[in-house]
Design a protein around this motif. Structure first.
Motif, PDB file in Angstrom:
ATOM      1  N   ALA A  42     -59.832  50.142  13.191  1.00  0.00           N
ATOM      2  CA  ALA A  42     -58.292  49.592  13.276  1.00  0.00           C
ATOM      3  C   ALA A  42     -57.330  50.430  12.497  1.00  0.00           C
ATOM      4  CB  ALA A  42     -58.455  48.169  12.594  1.00  0.00           C
ATOM      5  N   ASP A  43     -56.086  50.692  13.101  1.00  0.00           N
ATOM      6  CA  ASP A  43     -55.466  51.490  12.043  1.00  0.00           C
ATOM      7  C   ASP A  43     -54.423  50.605  11.123  1.00  0.00           C
ATOM      8  OD1 ASP A  43     -55.956  53.763  13.684  1.00  0.00           O
ATOM      9  OD2 ASP A  43     -54.058  53.744  15.038  1.00  0.00           O
ATOM     10  N   LEU A  44     -54.615  50.957  10.019  1.00  0.00           N
ATOM     11  CA  LEU A  44     -53.906  50.156   8.919  1.00  0.00           C
ATOM     12  C   LEU A  44     -53.317  51.421   7.828  1.00  0.00           C
ATOM     13  CD1 LEU A  44     -56.257  47.315   8.093  1.00  0.00           C
ATOM     14  CD2 LEU A  44     -54.134  47.136   9.479  1.00  0.00           C
ATOM     15  N   ASP A  53     -58.722  41.814   4.191  1.00  0.00           N
ATOM     16  CA  ASP A  53     -59.467  40.301   3.712  1.00  0.00           C
ATOM     17  C   ASP A  53     -60.248  40.344   5.244  1.00  0.00           C
ATOM     18  OD1 ASP A  53     -60.745  38.047   2.861  1.00  0.00           O
ATOM     19  OD2 ASP A  53     -58.895  37.088   3.653  1.00  0.00           O
ATOM     20  N   ILE A  54     -61.737  40.389   5.053  1.00  0.00           N
ATOM     21  CA  ILE A  54     -62.518  40.272   6.100  1.00  0.00           C
ATOM     22  C   ILE A  54     -63.169  38.941   5.983  1.00  0.00           C
ATOM     23  CG2 ILE A  54     -64.169  41.232   7.858  1.00  0.00           C
ATOM     24  CD1 ILE A  54     -63.191  44.116   6.817  1.00  0.00           C
ATOM     25  N   ALA A  65     -54.516  41.800   6.689  1.00  0.00           N
ATOM     26  CA  ALA A  65     -54.051  42.959   5.643  1.00  0.00           C
ATOM     27  C   ALA A  65     -52.814  42.806   5.320  1.00  0.00           C
ATOM     28  CB  ALA A  65     -54.403  44.241   6.263  1.00  0.00           C
ATOM     29  N   GLU A  66     -52.188  43.268   4.296  1.00  0.00           N
ATOM     30  CA  GLU A  66     -51.038  43.192   3.791  1.00  0.00           C
ATOM     31  C   GLU A  66     -50.461  44.683   3.357  1.00  0.00           C
ATOM     32  OE1 GLU A  66     -48.791  40.747   3.303  1.00  0.00           O
ATOM     33  OE2 GLU A  66     -50.064  39.426   4.244  1.00  0.00           O
ATOM     34  N   ALA A  84     -42.509  46.271   4.747  1.00  0.00           N
ATOM     35  CA  ALA A  84     -43.652  45.520   4.109  1.00  0.00           C
ATOM     36  C   ALA A  84     -44.055  44.585   5.513  1.00  0.00           C
ATOM     37  CB  ALA A  84     -43.478  44.481   3.109  1.00  0.00           C
ATOM     38  N   ALA A  85     -45.190  44.397   5.542  1.00  0.00           N
ATOM     39  CA  ALA A  85     -45.941  43.731   6.655  1.00  0.00           C
ATOM     40  C   ALA A  85     -47.250  43.144   6.772  1.00  0.00           C
ATOM     41  CB  ALA A  85     -45.834  44.431   7.934  1.00  0.00           C
ATOM     42  N   SER A  86     -47.484  41.904   7.214  1.00  0.00           N
ATOM     43  CA  SER A  86     -48.718  41.237   7.414  1.00  0.00           C
ATOM     44  C   SER A  86     -49.436  41.671   8.702  1.00  0.00           C
ATOM     45  CB  SER A  86     -48.577  39.735   7.023  1.00  0.00           C
ATOM     46  OG  SER A  86     -48.054  39.511   5.992  1.00  0.00           O
ATOM     47  N   PHE A  87     -50.792  41.756   8.610  1.00  0.00           N
ATOM     48  CA  PHE A  87     -51.523  42.111   9.800  1.00  0.00           C
ATOM     49  C   PHE A  87     -52.365  41.118   9.934  1.00  0.00           C
ATOM     50  CE2 PHE A  87     -49.578  46.168   8.330  1.00  0.00           C
ATOM     51  CZ  PHE A  87     -49.112  46.532   9.393  1.00  0.00           C
ATOM     52  N   LEU A  88     -52.975  40.832  11.070  1.00  0.00           N
ATOM     53  CA  LEU A  88     -53.834  39.815  11.403  1.00  0.00           C
ATOM     54  C   LEU A  88     -54.496  40.270  12.924  1.00  0.00           C
ATOM     55  CD1 LEU A  88     -55.305  36.886  11.078  1.00  0.00           C
ATOM     56  CD2 LEU A  88     -53.607  35.999  12.342  1.00  0.00           C
TER      57      LEU A  88
END
Length: 150
Positions: A42-44, A53-54, A65-66, A84-88
């Motif tokens: 996954a691209d982060l 966090d997994i 991820a943040e 800034a962003a949250s990913f899920l």
């Protein structure tokens, strides 16, 4: 008389998707099988690995991820497009996955998660005895578990 403006609806939809204040964003990912395990990448970009966090709850794999951006005192921005962003991302692992042996690493902005197939779900040979002469049958690939993206 009211007129319909399709561009207004498209603009509203796009701002909902891309507004970081409206909740988590999806992360682009690839998933493939390599022998006896699956590999999820996954691209982060720009993510602090400590913010990743997994979790595995039953057969549900959740990745969070943040991305936070620092702003020093006295900084005068010329342009600021990165926010800034949250990913899920969540995946239903299905049956036949060894959830105890899932491993993850993060390098150069890419999260890699290795998801092993459990021993019970791996193909095996079954001996068939017919009239005293044994022959073997192999379980087919289609019997193998497949992760399902949600």
């Amino acid at each position: 008389m009211a007129t319909y403006d399709p561009f207004r609806d498209i603009d509203r939809f796009a701002s909902t998707l891309f507004d970081p204040r409206r909740g988590p964003r999806r992360m682009p990912m690839d998933l493939y099988r390599d022998g006896d395990h699956y590999v999820l990448t996954a691209d982060l970009p720009g993510i602090d690995p400590g913010s990743v966090d997994i979790d595995v709850d039953g057969q549900l794999l959740t990745i969070r991820a943040e991305r936070t951006l620092s702003s020093g005192d006295g900084v005068k921005w010329i342009t600021r497009e990165r926010e800034a962003a949250s990913f899920l991302r969540q995946l239903n692992l299905g049956q036949g996955i060894d959830t105890e042996a899932i491993a993850a690493s993060y390098s150069n902005g890419v999260l890699s998660v290795t998801i092993p197939v459990s021993e019970k779900a791996k193909p095996r040979k079954i001996e068939v005895v017919a009239d005293g002469s044994p022959s073997t049958i192999t379980a087919s690939e289609s019997d193998q578990p497949q992760p399902i993206d949600q």
